[in-house]
Design a protein around this motif. Structure first.
Motif, PDB file in Angstrom:
ATOM      1  N   PRO A 323      12.400  14.069  16.102  1.00 62.25           N
ATOM      2  CA  PRO A 323      11.928  14.090  17.497  1.00 62.25           C
ATOM      3  C   PRO A 323      11.637  12.704  18.047  1.00 62.25           C
ATOM      4  CG  PRO A 323      10.876  15.838  16.247  1.00 62.25           C
ATOM      5  CD  PRO A 323      11.642  15.025  15.258  1.00 62.25           C
ATOM      6  N   VAL A 324      11.040  11.849  17.234  1.00 62.17           N
ATOM      7  CA  VAL A 324      10.793  10.457  17.598  1.00 62.17           C
ATOM      8  C   VAL A 324      11.236   9.602  16.410  1.00 62.17           C
ATOM      9  CG1 VAL A 324       9.058   8.704  18.133  1.00 62.17           C
ATOM     10  CG2 VAL A 324       8.869  10.993  19.134  1.00 62.17           C
ATOM     11  N   SER A 325      12.039   8.599  16.673  1.00 61.17           N
ATOM     12  CA  SER A 325      12.557   7.752  15.601  1.00 61.17           C
ATOM     13  C   SER A 325      11.715   6.482  15.516  1.00 61.17           C
ATOM     14  CB  SER A 325      14.029   7.408  15.865  1.00 61.17           C
ATOM     15  OG  SER A 325      14.815   8.578  15.859  1.00 61.17           O
ATOM     16  N   LYS A 326      10.686   6.543  14.675  1.00 59.61           N
ATOM     17  CA  LYS A 326       9.783   5.398  14.514  1.00 59.61           C
ATOM     18  C   LYS A 326      10.340   4.419  13.485  1.00 59.61           C
ATOM     19  CE  LYS A 326       5.605   5.264  15.281  1.00 59.61           C
ATOM     20  NZ  LYS A 326       4.708   4.570  16.233  1.00 59.61           N
ATOM     21  N   LEU A 327      10.086   3.147  13.725  1.00 62.93           N
ATOM     22  CA  LEU A 327      10.385   2.140  12.718  1.00 62.93           C
ATOM     23  C   LEU A 327       9.340   2.181  11.612  1.00 62.93           C
ATOM     24  CD1 LEU A 327      11.210  -0.920  15.006  1.00 62.93           C
ATOM     25  CD2 LEU A 327      12.856   0.475  13.747  1.00 62.93           C
ATOM     26  N   LYS A 328       9.740   1.779  10.416  1.00 67.30           N
ATOM     27  CA  LYS A 328       8.764   1.610   9.345  1.00 67.30           C
ATOM     28  C   LYS A 328       7.971   0.336   9.604  1.00 67.30           C
ATOM     29  CE  LYS A 328      11.043   3.866   5.414  1.00 67.30           C
ATOM     30  NZ  LYS A 328      11.694   3.644   4.094  1.00 67.30           N
ATOM     31  N   GLN A 329       6.666   0.467   9.628  1.00 71.26           N
ATOM     32  CA  GLN A 329       5.816  -0.695   9.835  1.00 71.26           C
ATOM     33  C   GLN A 329       5.842  -1.582   8.591  1.00 71.26           C
ATOM     34  OE1 GLN A 329       1.961   0.753  11.006  1.00 71.26           O
ATOM     35  NE2 GLN A 329       2.739   1.713  12.876  1.00 71.26           N
ATOM     36  N   PRO A 330       5.431  -2.848   8.731  1.00 69.85           N
ATOM     37  CA  PRO A 330       5.453  -3.761   7.578  1.00 69.85           C
ATOM     38  C   PRO A 330       4.756  -3.153   6.359  1.00 69.85           C
ATOM     39  CG  PRO A 330       4.998  -4.995   9.572  1.00 69.85           C
ATOM     40  CD  PRO A 330       5.004  -3.539   9.959  1.00 69.85           C
ATOM     41  N   GLY A 331       5.425  -3.218   5.231  1.00 67.68           N
ATOM     42  CA  GLY A 331       4.887  -2.714   3.982  1.00 67.68           C
ATOM     43  C   GLY A 331       5.277  -1.281   3.668  1.00 67.68           C
ATOM     44  N   MET A 332       5.617  -0.487   4.696  1.00 67.43           N
ATOM     45  CA  MET A 332       5.872   0.937   4.451  1.00 67.43           C
ATOM     46  C   MET A 332       7.173   1.169   3.680  1.00 67.43           C
ATOM     47  SD  MET A 332       5.101   4.039   4.345  1.00 67.43           S
ATOM     48  CE  MET A 332       3.579   4.220   5.252  1.00 67.43           C
ATOM     49  N   HIS A 333       8.174   0.329   3.875  1.00 75.79           N
ATOM     50  CA  HIS A 333       9.405   0.555   3.115  1.00 75.79           C
ATOM     51  C   HIS A 333       9.145   0.382   1.620  1.00 75.79           C
ATOM     52  CE1 HIS A 333      13.519   0.926   2.024  1.00 75.79           C
ATOM     53  NE2 HIS A 333      13.541  -0.265   1.472  1.00 75.79           N
ATOM     54  N   ARG A 334       8.427  -0.653   1.275  1.00 78.05           N
ATOM     55  CA  ARG A 334       8.094  -0.884  -0.137  1.00 78.05           C
ATOM     56  C   ARG A 334       7.202   0.235  -0.677  1.00 78.05           C
ATOM     57  NH1 ARG A 334       7.202  -4.929  -4.045  1.00 78.05           N
ATOM     58  NH2 ARG A 334       5.171  -4.819  -5.078  1.00 78.05           N
ATOM     59  N   LEU A 335       6.168   0.597   0.108  1.00 76.82           N
ATOM     60  CA  LEU A 335       5.218   1.612  -0.338  1.00 76.82           C
ATOM     61  C   LEU A 335       5.899   2.963  -0.508  1.00 76.82           C
ATOM     62  CD1 LEU A 335       2.365   2.669  -0.932  1.00 76.82           C
ATOM     63  CD2 LEU A 335       2.021   2.878   1.552  1.00 76.82           C
ATOM     64  N   SER A 336       6.637   3.422   0.479  1.00 75.53           N
ATOM     65  CA  SER A 336       7.238   4.759   0.405  1.00 75.53           C
ATOM     66  C   SER A 336       8.328   4.818  -0.657  1.00 75.53           C
ATOM     67  CB  SER A 336       7.812   5.165   1.775  1.00 75.53           C
ATOM     68  OG  SER A 336       8.798   4.244   2.208  1.00 75.53           O
ATOM     69  N   SER A 337       9.053   3.729  -0.855  1.00 75.81           N
ATOM     70  CA  SER A 337      10.091   3.707  -1.888  1.00 75.81           C
ATOM     71  C   SER A 337       9.471   3.752  -3.278  1.00 75.81           C
ATOM     72  CB  SER A 337      10.957   2.447  -1.739  1.00 75.81           C
ATOM     73  OG  SER A 337      11.609   2.418  -0.486  1.00 75.81           O
TER      74      SER A 337
END
Length: 686
Positions: A323-337
């Motif tokens: 519904p809304v395409s949010k960007l990953k905020q700084p740090g979230m790519h590392r954290l979620s991965s």
């Protein structure tokens, strides 16, 4: 004792890092492949999933195969130390096949055959489609099964959906006849005497339809089981074609939370489980509720084979279809991965490597954006994560030691949603399961997500929320589990029907009645604005105090040996039991008669964790929104401390000896966790 499992591929015995790669979209520009190889190395990527939707590029017309571009790609990979999960392209067939062989196109529940288009718009029963996939898979396996760059087979893509054509109708009838033997037995198990729907000929039986039969619940349930079995059989058909060409490389298929398929049925035919995760991060400042949900699914897919899985798809930045395409905020790519790795994944892979130029997902996130170079925030995040994965690859093959399990059956899920009561405005089965799981996530307790056919003895504590469909065999297994010293927790709307969706006679909770020591007389659905409450009994053995609000569902129960721990505060059943425990054999069984909110679940399970001695990842108080998970090889524990709270926080380490996972520097006292922060440490295994 070592608990390390051999790596998924001996060719690539490290954490895998890569993406779906679609060079068939770029065959008009050979420079793209050369540039992609350069960028893959810069991004610290070591594996790509290729060929997933490449059928038209591999067989542009019937019987004409053009493998040369794939030859060049795989040879180039091998020369550059990059590996491939080679896909069978059955997820999207070419237009020539749809035109020449209409039978491959699905027929929907309304009995209308689809046009060519989309993905998975094909019939798994069609002899022609099975023949064509066998030819394609055999040729791929013969040509590439021994290629040095290929580490395994990616079977199709996100299986799902059903077909109602005559082939499938006949297969469904055969499936039913094999299961029930006679129409007399089928009529009895389906309770077809209701509304005079008794069958007198097998040809009268059809799949559920919006303009036909849809209210025989056992019929609906068996159709869903059949669709799973038929899909698994098609997947096995694809695998058999590969094995028949003498390829013994591991096989997987990527799963994606598709409600219509019982994924446990795939576990026996796959060598490794993989799934695709697309959370909607940053809908709120505090991402912890979503993070706990994602953790549940990581735990589910890890539990299917009780060994490391693969995160086959996630987005390095955003999606284009939410519904809304949010960007990953700084740090979230590392954290979620790394959250996936913490819960048992031996890979982080993306959809997609390079953004498509056109069509449906041209704006879906990718490692390489339309700009085409490495000078982007996303590329930098991916490259840095790739370096981290390389640095911590010693955890490959380590396992998760769970002493707690949540019982989650697909046919129970289907049956609950079809039950027509007590709350058709929203029974919220998945939401309930997730709420119970989150209480353990908050405590840093590892949880397996198991089915009723799985072994129960490895666990100290089993949670079975809304076990509506409860087989007699399941009841006996849970009874034995408790009698031998286990702790069981059940809720309202449990032990109601058997495997045929027929109500248990003699009183609910049916096969659980003896174990729980209760009889459930009535159940009431509440409106969203309705509330009740549970007042805890003084001096109860859990030492819980106070009154907690309940909502949505209230079950009226009578004790038959169980001890009352809490009673209702409101309505005409105020003062009646709402929370009980039954001492049974060497164990105990708790029952929640009403839907409790997160404050109670957290308090209740915190006490139960201590009472049962279930291990936590770290013996400290974790701030709200912070969790911890452990992977172990039996010698070393690898601890992931993760902050999804949306704010900076601190965690006090316990008195064990910790070192940083990547630097081996000693760590003690209090650690600072920034927003979207994660700390990776190790210690000696207990």
């Amino acid at each position: 004792m070592s608990r390390k499992i051999p790596p998924i591929s001996s060719k690539l015995p490290v954490l895998m890092h890569g993406a779906d790669y679609n060079p068939d979209q770029w065959l008009h520009d050979p420079r793209i492949l050369e540039e992609d190889i350069r960028l893959m190395k810069l991004a610290n990527c070591n594996v790509m999933a290729i060929g997933i939707f490449a059928w038209a590029a591999l067989e542009p017309t019937e019987g004409t195969f053009t493998f040369e571009w794939m030859d060049r790609l795989l040879d180039t990979f091998a020369e550059n130390g990059i590996y491939a999960w080679l896909a069978t392209p059955s997820g999207a067939r070419p237009a020539w096949m749809s035109e020449k062989y209409p039978e491959v196109r699905r027929v929907e529940a309304n009995r209308v055959r689809n046009l060519h288009g989309l993905r998975h718009n094909h019939c798994y029963t069609s002899p022609v489609y099975r023949e064509k996939t066998a030819i394609m898979n055999s040729k791929l396996a013969q040509r590439y099964g021994g290629h040095p760059a290929v580490i395994g087979w990616h079977i199709s893509n996100e299986f799902g959906g059903d077909c109602h054509c005559e082939y499938c109708q006949n297969a469904f009838r055969d499936w039913l006849e094999k299961k029930y033997g006679t129409l007399e037995v089928l009529n009895a198990k389906w309770w077809t005497s209701f509304w005079a729907h008794t069958y007198t000929d097998w040809n009268q039986v059809e799949s559920p339809a919006p303009h036909g039969e849809s209210m025989v619940h056992a019929h609906n349930l068996d159709w869903r089981r059949f669709v799973t079995d038929q899909t698994v059989d098609f997947c096995k058909h694809e695998i058999d074609a590969i094995r028949g060409a003498n390829s013994d490389l591991p096989v997987t298929t990527n799963m994606h939370l598709i409600e219509g398929l019982d994924y446990r049925k795939f576990a026996d035919i796959l060598d490794v489980i993989s799934w695709d995760a697309y959370p909607t991060w940053h809908e709120h400042q505090d991402d912890s509720e979503l993070a706990a949900t994602v953790a549940f699914y990581h735990d589910l897919f890890r539990s299917l084979k009780q060994k490391p899985f693969l995160l086959m798809e996630c987005t390095p930045s955003l999606t284009n279809w939410q519904p809304v395409s949010k960007l990953k905020q700084p740090g979230m790519h590392r954290l979620s991965s790394l959250q996936a790795v913490a819960h048992g994944s031996d890979s982080v892979q993306y959809f997609q490597w390079r953004k498509s130029r056109g069509s449906s997902e041209k704006f879906h996130g990718a490692v390489v954006d339309h700009v085409g170079h490495e000078h982007t925030r996303v590329f930098k995040d991916v490259a840095e994560l790739g370096q981290t994965l390389s640095d911590i690859s010693k955890i490959v093959g380590t396992t998760t030691r769970a002493e707690t399990a949540i019982l989650f059956d697909w046919d129970n899920r289907w049956a609950i949603k079809d039950a027509q009561g007590p709350r058709n405005m929203g029974i919220h089965y998945e939401r309930t399961v997730l709420a119970h799981h989150r209480a353990f996530w908050e405590e840093g307790v590892a949880v397996d997500v198991i089915g009723s056919e799985d072994e129960l003895s490895p666990y100290k504590l089993i949670i079975a929320p809304m076990l509506y469909l409860c087989r007699e065999e399941t009841g006996r297994k849970l009874e034995q589990f408790v009698a031998e010293g286990g702790t069981l927790v059940t809720t309202y709307w449990s032990g109601v029907v058997d495997e045929h969706d027929l109500c248990h006679l003699g009183g609910f909770p049916g096969p659980l009645r003896k174990t729980l020591g209760i009889w459930a007389e009535e159940i009431e659905g509440l409106y969203d604005h309705d509330r009740n409450g549970v007042a805890l009994s003084p001096a109860n053995p859990l030492e819980l105090t106070g009154t907690f609000e309940s909502h949505e569902i209230c079950e009226m129960i009578h004790t038959e040996g169980a001890e009352v721990l809490g009673v209702y505060t409101d309505s005409f059943y105020a003062g009646q039991p709402a929370l009980t425990v039954n001492r049974f054999g060497d164990g105990q069984a708790y029952h929640m008669a009403t839907r409790m909110k997160s404050d109670f679940l957290q308090a209740f399970y915190s006490k139960l964790i201590k009472q049962t001695g279930v291990a936590r990842a770290i013996d400290t108080d974790l701030p709200q929104g912070v969790t911890a998970q452990v992977r172990t090889d039996g010698v070393t524990d690898y601890l992931f401390i993760m902050n999804f709270s949306g704010k900076m926080t601190q965690v006090s380490l316990d008195d064990q000896c910790y070192t940083h996972l990547d630097s081996n520097e000693f760590l003690k006292g209090v650690i600072e966790l920034p927003v979207n922060g994660i700390e990776l440490v190790k210690r000696s295994a207990n």
